[in-house]
Design an enzyme around this catalytic site. Structure first.
Site, mmCIF file in Angstrom:
data_model
loop_
_atom_site.group_PDB
_atom_site.id
_atom_site.type_symbol
_atom_site.label_atom_id
_atom_site.label_comp_id
_atom_site.label_asym_id
_atom_site.label_seq_id
_atom_site.Cartn_x
_atom_site.Cartn_y
_atom_site.Cartn_z
ATOM 1 N N GLU A 1 -66.442 19.697 -6.022
ATOM 2 C CA GLU A 1 -66.401 20.556 -7.206
ATOM 3 C C GLU A 1 -65.282 21.589 -7.143
ATOM 4 O O GLU A 1 -64.834 22.082 -8.176
ATOM 5 C CB GLU A 1 -67.744 21.278 -7.386
ATOM 6 C CG GLU A 1 -68.078 22.227 -6.249
ATOM 7 C CD GLU A 1 -69.440 22.900 -6.413
ATOM 8 O OE1 GLU A 1 -70.047 22.755 -7.486
ATOM 9 O OE2 GLU A 1 -69.879 23.563 -5.454
ATOM 10 N N GLN B 1 -78.404 17.719 -4.607
ATOM 11 C CA GLN B 1 -78.038 17.738 -3.186
ATOM 12 C C GLN B 1 -78.795 18.798 -2.396
ATOM 13 O O GLN B 1 -78.929 18.699 -1.177
ATOM 14 C CB GLN B 1 -76.536 18.009 -3.041
ATOM 15 C CG GLN B 1 -75.659 16.907 -3.569
ATOM 16 C CD GLN B 1 -74.317 17.456 -4.042
ATOM 17 O OE1 GLN B 1 -73.334 17.359 -3.342
ATOM 18 N NE2 GLN B 1 -74.283 18.037 -5.229
ATOM 19 N N GLY C 1 -77.099 39.512 -6.635
ATOM 20 C CA GLY C 1 -77.391 40.915 -6.398
ATOM 21 C C GLY C 1 -77.009 41.428 -5.031
ATOM 22 O O GLY C 1 -77.852 41.618 -4.167
ATOM 23 N N GLY D 1 -78.360 30.353 -1.526
ATOM 24 C CA GLY D 1 -78.871 29.143 -2.160
ATOM 25 C C GLY D 1 -79.860 28.418 -1.266
ATOM 26 O O GLY D 1 -79.789 28.491 -0.048
ATOM 27 N N ARG E 1 -66.868 6.322 -15.690
ATOM 28 C CA ARG E 1 -68.117 7.044 -15.908
ATOM 29 C C ARG E 1 -68.213 8.127 -14.837
ATOM 30 O O ARG E 1 -67.780 7.921 -13.696
ATOM 31 C CB ARG E 1 -69.334 6.120 -15.812
ATOM 32 C CG ARG E 1 -69.419 5.090 -16.919
ATOM 33 C CD ARG E 1 -69.725 5.759 -18.261
ATOM 34 N NE ARG E 1 -69.943 4.780 -19.313
ATOM 35 C CZ ARG E 1 -68.996 4.235 -20.065
ATOM 36 N NH1 ARG E 1 -67.727 4.575 -19.859
ATOM 37 N NH2 ARG E 1 -69.291 3.375 -21.001
ATOM 38 N N THR F 1 -76.245 26.134 5.204
ATOM 39 C CA THR F 1 -75.350 25.926 4.076
ATOM 40 C C THR F 1 -75.061 24.446 3.952
ATOM 41 O O THR F 1 -74.678 23.803 4.934
ATOM 42 C CB THR F 1 -74.024 26.691 4.215
ATOM 43 O OG1 THR F 1 -73.077 26.168 3.280
ATOM 44 C CG2 THR F 1 -73.423 26.582 5.601
ATOM 45 N N ASP G 1 -72.627 23.300 2.502
ATOM 46 C CA ASP G 1 -71.174 23.142 2.603
ATOM 47 C C ASP G 1 -70.694 22.988 4.043
ATOM 48 O O ASP G 1 -69.562 22.541 4.275
ATOM 49 C CB ASP G 1 -70.469 24.349 1.976
ATOM 50 C CG ASP G 1 -70.664 24.417 0.473
ATOM 51 O OD1 ASP G 1 -71.122 23.423 -0.114
ATOM 52 O OD2 ASP G 1 -70.374 25.473 -0.120
ATOM 53 N N ARG H 1 -68.402 24.494 -2.348
ATOM 54 C CA ARG H 1 -67.881 25.702 -3.000
ATOM 55 C C ARG H 1 -66.422 25.942 -2.668
ATOM 56 O O ARG H 1 -65.611 26.224 -3.538
ATOM 57 C CB ARG H 1 -68.731 26.907 -2.585
ATOM 58 C CG ARG H 1 -68.365 28.200 -3.274
ATOM 59 C CD ARG H 1 -69.182 29.344 -2.706
ATOM 60 N NE ARG H 1 -68.920 29.521 -1.286
ATOM 61 C CZ ARG H 1 -69.643 30.300 -0.497
ATOM 62 N NH1 ARG H 1 -70.677 30.950 -0.980
ATOM 63 N NH2 ARG H 1 -69.333 30.429 0.780
#
Length: 368
Positions: free
Chosen positions: A238, A287, A81, A14, A279, A141, A143, A187
């Site tokens: 998440e 991000q 991939g 990413g 909300r 990363t 994260d 993640r």
């Protein structure tokens, strides 16, 4: 001064803020100091699968101060991939690793700098071992879960963006007497949620590493009301585990299932348990994008320079890292193994609890 080296550089996985600053540093160090040639490989390992290989020679004039400020990666990247099990149009999987290795050889590379997270670096290292390639890794990363480095490229900017989101949500929450839920990326690790939650004055922070209960969240909101405040801020990673176990996932049009949706789920639970108007904001890829902040630019620049110096020293299979306010390097294999989740007894968790933030149930106590 020069031994005519030709080095490649690619970004994999990413995107995040700071990748272009790494590329800039590598080009300036390699060309200006060592008089080497730098080849930018486009779209990560995908570029090495095409024939001819998608690449371009990079010069200092191509990577001036403008690129330092740009988000994303000018070379492009891919997080799909696996070359050892590459998805084919007919649904089958094919080992295309030798095609990638052949692509590197076609470029005549003396060494390759790969910028990626744990998954990308693991794949690149396997390719390097099978193909006899000289690899140096640079960690990136948002994260911040790659081991043996205190920080990875992209993390600091991601935290800044999440913190700014809380800064913007707070006055809206206060104006309407609402509970605002912010879902952030993470993640498998909750570093972004924890750091942004503390910096942004959150009242509840929910992480993948620490179990939590609906009653625990509701009690914190009731306490806030009892002390006269009419709003609350909740940050959730998440990948936070649901109260009954498992994680919230969403299926996309390409068939992939990714983490997401827990923010809306928690907003509903809070409304049911407390009667509060809620909300939900899902920050998502915001991000990852945007201009890197100063710290990410500094870290990226230091990493890029050190990676080139490792090649000059003939030291390969190493990952550049940050430790104790300086750049070091460690074996790539060790960095990948040393996964760095949030330390549930660490300084930041203790800090959050010391500030009265609910971050889940203390370890060792019953959850139910």
């Amino acid at each position: 001064m020069s031994n005519g080296k030709r080095i490649g550089i690619l970004t994999s996985g990413g995107d995040c803020a700071g990748l272009n600053a790494v590329i800039r540093a590598v080009v300036h160090r390699a060309v200006t100091t060592y008089n080497w040639q730098v080849v930018g490989i486009e779209e990560g390992t995908h570029g090495l699968l095409d024939r001819p290989v998608r690449h371009r020679v990079l010069l200092p004039a191509d990577v001036d101060g403008t690129i330092l400020r740009q988000g994303g990666t000018v070379l492009g990247t891919t997080n799909k991939g696996d070359p050892f099990a590459y998805p084919m149009p007919d649904g089958s999987k094919k080992d295309r690793s030798q095609e990638i290795i052949s692509g590197c050889r076609e470029l005549g590379l003396d060494a390759l700098i790969g910028i990626g997270g744990d998954g990308s670096l693991a794949i690149l290292r396997r390719l390097a071992q099978e193909g006899g390639l000289n690899l140096v890794g640079i960690p990136k990363t948002i994260d911040n879960d790659l081991g043996l480095t205190e920080v990875s490229v992209g993390y600091d900017t991601a935290v800044a963006v999440a913190t700014e989101a809380l800064d913007r949500l707070q006055p809206t929450a206060a104006s309407h007497a609402r509970v605002m839920v912010l879902e952030v990326m993470g993640r498998d690790a909750g570093h972004i949620a924890l750091a942004a939650g503390i910096a942004g004055g959150a009242d509840v922070i929910l992480l993948p590493e620490i179990p939590w209960t609906v009653e625990g969240v509701a009690n914190r909101i009731r306490q806030i009301r009892a002390h006269g405040r009419n709003f609350a801020l909740v940050v959730v990673s998440e990948a936070a585990t649901l109260p009954g176990g498992g994680k919230a996932r969403q299926e996309f049009s390409d068939g992939q299932k990714r983490y997401g949706g827990i923010g809306g789920y928690i907003g509903h639970l809070i409304a049911e348990a407390t009667g509060a108007e809620t909300r939900v904001t899902v920050l998502g890829h915001v991000q990852r994008g945007g201009s890197p902040n100063p710290r990410d630019r500094l870290i990226a620049s230091a990493f890029g320079v050190h990676a080139v110096d490792l090649i000059a020293q003939g030291r390969y299979d190493r990952m550049v890292a940050w430790s104790n306010r300086k750049v070091i390097d460690v074996p790539i294999a060790d960095a990948i193994k040393a996964y760095a989740a949030v330390d549930v007894d660490g300084t930041l968790v203790r800090t959050a609890r010391g500030l009265g933030i609910y971050v889940g149930e203390p370890m060792g106590e019953p959850v139910g």
